[in-house]
Design a protein around this motif. Structure first.
Motif, PDB file in Angstrom:
ATOM      1  N   HIS A  16       0.848  -1.195   0.000  1.00  0.00           N
ATOM      2  CA  HIS A  16       0.000   0.000   0.000  1.00  0.00           C
ATOM      3  C   HIS A  16       0.886   1.249   0.000  1.00  0.00           C
ATOM      4  O   HIS A  16       1.952   1.260   0.622  1.00  0.00           O
ATOM      5  CB  HIS A  16      -0.901   0.011   1.241  1.00  0.00           C
ATOM      6  CG  HIS A  16      -1.958   1.044   1.201  1.00  0.00           C
ATOM      7  ND1 HIS A  16      -1.738   2.351   1.631  1.00  0.00           N
ATOM      8  CD2 HIS A  16      -3.264   0.990   0.779  1.00  0.00           C
ATOM      9  CE1 HIS A  16      -2.853   3.038   1.486  1.00  0.00           C
ATOM     10  NE2 HIS A  16      -3.794   2.236   0.977  1.00  0.00           N
ATOM     11  N   PRO A  17       0.481   2.283  -0.706  1.00  0.00           N
ATOM     12  CA  PRO A  17       1.297   3.514  -0.776  1.00  0.00           C
ATOM     13  C   PRO A  17       1.672   4.074   0.588  1.00  0.00           C
ATOM     14  O   PRO A  17       2.730   4.700   0.743  1.00  0.00           O
ATOM     15  CB  PRO A  17       0.389   4.489  -1.540  1.00  0.00           C
ATOM     16  CG  PRO A  17      -0.475   3.608  -2.370  1.00  0.00           C
ATOM     17  CD  PRO A  17      -0.728   2.384  -1.551  1.00  0.00           C
ATOM     18  N   SER A  18       0.835   3.840   1.599  1.00  0.00           N
ATOM     19  CA  SER A  18       1.139   4.380   2.929  1.00  0.00           C
ATOM     20  C   SER A  18       2.367   3.707   3.547  1.00  0.00           C
ATOM     21  O   SER A  18       2.944   4.209   4.506  1.00  0.00           O
ATOM     22  CB  SER A  18      -0.064   4.181   3.855  1.00  0.00           C
ATOM     23  OG  SER A  18      -0.344   2.798   4.047  1.00  0.00           O
ATOM     24  N   LYS A  19       2.769   2.577   2.979  1.00  0.00           N
ATOM     25  CA  LYS A  19       3.938   1.860   3.487  1.00  0.00           C
ATOM     26  C   LYS A  19       5.182   2.105   2.639  1.00  0.00           C
ATOM     27  O   LYS A  19       6.190   1.433   2.795  1.00  0.00           O
ATOM     28  CB  LYS A  19       3.644   0.352   3.516  1.00  0.00           C
ATOM     29  CG  LYS A  19       2.379  -0.040   4.269  1.00  0.00           C
ATOM     30  CD  LYS A  19       2.499   0.265   5.744  1.00  0.00           C
ATOM     31  CE  LYS A  19       1.238  -0.179   6.486  1.00  0.00           C
ATOM     32  NZ  LYS A  19       1.293   0.125   7.937  1.00  0.00           N
ATOM     33  N   ALA A  20       5.084   3.080   1.741  1.00  0.00           N
ATOM     34  CA  ALA A  20       6.189   3.333   0.809  1.00  0.00           C
ATOM     35  C   ALA A  20       7.485   3.701   1.528  1.00  0.00           C
ATOM     36  O   ALA A  20       8.577   3.443   1.028  1.00  0.00           O
ATOM     37  CB  ALA A  20       5.804   4.440  -0.173  1.00  0.00           C
ATOM     38  N   GLY A  21       7.375   4.296   2.703  1.00  0.00           N
ATOM     39  CA  GLY A  21       8.580   4.697   3.441  1.00  0.00           C
ATOM     40  C   GLY A  21       9.237   3.537   4.182  1.00  0.00           C
ATOM     41  O   GLY A  21      10.391   3.651   4.611  1.00  0.00           O
ATOM     42  N   LYS A  22       8.519   2.432   4.328  1.00  0.00           N
ATOM     43  CA  LYS A  22       9.060   1.270   5.043  1.00  0.00           C
ATOM     44  C   LYS A  22       8.753   0.000   4.248  1.00  0.00           C
ATOM     45  O   LYS A  22       8.062  -0.909   4.710  1.00  0.00           O
ATOM     46  CB  LYS A  22       8.453   1.173   6.441  1.00  0.00           C
ATOM     47  CG  LYS A  22       8.767   2.369   7.322  1.00  0.00           C
ATOM     48  CD  LYS A  22       8.125   2.221   8.694  1.00  0.00           C
ATOM     49  CE  LYS A  22       8.441   3.412   9.596  1.00  0.00           C
ATOM     50  NZ  LYS A  22       7.802   3.262  10.932  1.00  0.00           N
ATOM     51  N   VAL A  23       9.276  -0.046   3.035  1.00  0.00           N
ATOM     52  CA  VAL A  23       8.960  -1.137   2.117  1.00  0.00           C
ATOM     53  C   VAL A  23       9.440  -2.485   2.648  1.00  0.00           C
ATOM     54  O   VAL A  23       8.693  -3.467   2.651  1.00  0.00           O
ATOM     55  CB  VAL A  23       9.569  -0.869   0.726  1.00  0.00           C
ATOM     56  CG1 VAL A  23       9.360  -2.074  -0.185  1.00  0.00           C
ATOM     57  CG2 VAL A  23       8.938   0.366   0.106  1.00  0.00           C
ATOM     58  N   ALA A  58       9.820  -0.599  -8.304  1.00  0.00           N
ATOM     59  CA  ALA A  58       8.466  -1.081  -8.026  1.00  0.00           C
ATOM     60  C   ALA A  58       7.529  -0.664  -9.152  1.00  0.00           C
ATOM     61  O   ALA A  58       7.716   0.373  -9.788  1.00  0.00           O
ATOM     62  CB  ALA A  58       7.981  -0.515  -6.700  1.00  0.00           C
ATOM     63  N   LYS A  59       6.523  -1.477  -9.389  1.00  0.00           N
ATOM     64  CA  LYS A  59       5.547  -1.204 -10.445  1.00  0.00           C
ATOM     65  C   LYS A  59       4.226  -0.780  -9.808  1.00  0.00           C
ATOM     66  O   LYS A  59       3.656  -1.505  -8.998  1.00  0.00           O
ATOM     67  CB  LYS A  59       5.347  -2.456 -11.303  1.00  0.00           C
ATOM     68  CG  LYS A  59       4.377  -2.253 -12.453  1.00  0.00           C
ATOM     69  CD  LYS A  59       4.238  -3.535 -13.256  1.00  0.00           C
ATOM     70  CE  LYS A  59       3.244  -3.338 -14.393  1.00  0.00           C
ATOM     71  NZ  LYS A  59       3.069  -4.591 -15.182  1.00  0.00           N
ATOM     72  N   PHE A  68       1.644  -0.743  -5.187  1.00  0.00           N
ATOM     73  CA  PHE A  68       2.787  -0.998  -6.059  1.00  0.00           C
ATOM     74  C   PHE A  68       3.364  -2.380  -5.725  1.00  0.00           C
ATOM     75  O   PHE A  68       3.342  -2.826  -4.576  1.00  0.00           O
ATOM     76  CB  PHE A  68       3.853   0.100  -5.947  1.00  0.00           C
ATOM     77  CG  PHE A  68       4.402   0.309  -4.576  1.00  0.00           C
ATOM     78  CD1 PHE A  68       5.559  -0.349  -4.146  1.00  0.00           C
ATOM     79  CD2 PHE A  68       3.783   1.197  -3.695  1.00  0.00           C
ATOM     80  CE1 PHE A  68       6.065  -0.138  -2.883  1.00  0.00           C
ATOM     81  CE2 PHE A  68       4.286   1.406  -2.418  1.00  0.00           C
ATOM     82  CZ  PHE A  68       5.434   0.744  -2.011  1.00  0.00           C
ATOM     83  N   GLY A  69       3.814  -3.054  -6.777  1.00  0.00           N
ATOM     84  CA  GLY A  69       4.314  -4.419  -6.611  1.00  0.00           C
ATOM     85  C   GLY A  69       5.825  -4.464  -6.578  1.00  0.00           C
ATOM     86  O   GLY A  69       6.502  -3.757  -7.332  1.00  0.00           O
ATOM     87  N   VAL A  70       6.355  -5.303  -5.701  1.00  0.00           N
ATOM     88  CA  VAL A  70       7.804  -5.493  -5.579  1.00  0.00           C
ATOM     89  C   VAL A  70       8.111  -6.955  -5.860  1.00  0.00           C
ATOM     90  O   VAL A  70       7.523  -7.853  -5.264  1.00  0.00           O
ATOM     91  CB  VAL A  70       8.296  -5.112  -4.169  1.00  0.00           C
ATOM     92  CG1 VAL A  70       9.812  -5.308  -4.074  1.00  0.00           C
ATOM     93  CG2 VAL A  70       7.906  -3.692  -3.825  1.00  0.00           C
ATOM     94  N   LYS A  71       9.036  -7.195  -6.792  1.00  0.00           N
ATOM     95  CA  LYS A  71       9.413  -8.564  -7.136  1.00  0.00           C
ATOM     96  C   LYS A  71      10.523  -9.065  -6.210  1.00  0.00           C
ATOM     97  O   LYS A  71      11.502  -8.360  -5.973  1.00  0.00           O
ATOM     98  CB  LYS A  71       9.861  -8.634  -8.597  1.00  0.00           C
ATOM     99  CG  LYS A  71       8.736  -8.384  -9.594  1.00  0.00           C
ATOM    100  CD  LYS A  71       9.222  -8.536 -11.030  1.00  0.00           C
ATOM    101  CE  LYS A  71       8.078  -8.336 -12.005  1.00  0.00           C
ATOM    102  NZ  LYS A  71       8.532  -8.497 -13.417  1.00  0.00           N
TER     103      LYS A  71
END
Length: 232
Positions: A16-23, A58-59, A68-71
């Motif tokens: 979720h975008p809200s977790k972008a700072g702690k991927v 990320a896509k 956004f998806g992380v492989k």
């Protein structure tokens, strides 16, 4: 112990975008939800994982919430018991009709009375319930014992194993290990004795051939060297 294997997996985790700072933290939190659950695509229960990122980019996925998806690439430690595999577990409850076992600290197993070979008899010894072998006096199973048993079936939904102590290579794990070691010592001893006997027979055979030829291996029968033949 059988039933454990490592599998390589290519994964995509959606954040979720809200977790972008702690991927990284968000990814590990999602992967932790897989632990100690049967995952059909892996054909096993996930016990542990080791993750590396396949792509740092990320896509972004289209939708109401722009996830956004992380492989990822991960090594998964899986527990996948199949019929006739040998597992080890700790006896946590024992009664006349069944043995109850915990495998790897999370999966329960039950061995019913009809799946315990006739060699083991239920009895109360010094106020403690045990299954004792009538063939080997020191082969005893009690609460707290580690046992090796065979898998009959595995319920993937509740992670419950139905086991068996019918095969001869099942029972108290400690006793089985010691029995195998003692068996190896006996086999080595028999092999050494056989080699010794073979050498003795070979010597007797050679002596017989020499005797038939009119020869002797005794030093007294060998011609003595004269002074001129001696090396100074």
């Amino acid at each position: 112990m059988e039933g454990l294997n490592v599998a390589d997996a290519n994964l995509a985790v959606y954040i979720h975008p809200s977790k972008a700072g702690k991927v990284s933290q968000a990814i590990l939190r999602q992967l932790s939800t897989l632990l100690f659950k049967y995952i059909e695509v892996f054909d096993g229960v996930v016990l542990a994982y080791d993750v590396t990122f396949r792509d740092k980019n990320a896509k972004v996925l289209p939708g109401i919430n722009s996830y956004f998806g992380v492989k990822l690439k991960a090594k998964m430690l899986l527990f996948s018991p199949k019929p006739d595999m040998l597992l080890e577990g700790k006896v946590v409850k024992l009664g006349k009709e069944a043995l109850h076992v915990i495998v790897l600290g999370f999966s329960s197993a039950c061995i019913a009375e009809e799946d315990i070979r006739e060699e083991f008899h239920y009895r109360i010894k010094h106020g403690e319930e045990v299954f004792a072998s009538t063939s080997h006096r020191r082969h005893v199973i009690k609460v707290g014992s580690m046992i090796t048993f065979s898998v009959k079936s595995f319920d993937e939904e509740i992670l419950h194993i139905s086991g068996s102590l019918i095969p001869e290579n099942t029972g108290s794990t400690k006793w089985l290990h010691k029995h195998v070691e003692e068996g190896s010592i006996v086999e080595r001893s028999i092999k050494k004795q056989k080699q010794k006997d073979d050498r003795s027979k070979m010597q007797e055979h050679c002596t017989g051939i020499l005797d038939n030829a009119g020869l002797s291996l005794n030093a007294e029968d060998q011609p003595k060297k004269t002074k001129s033949q001696r090396i100074i």
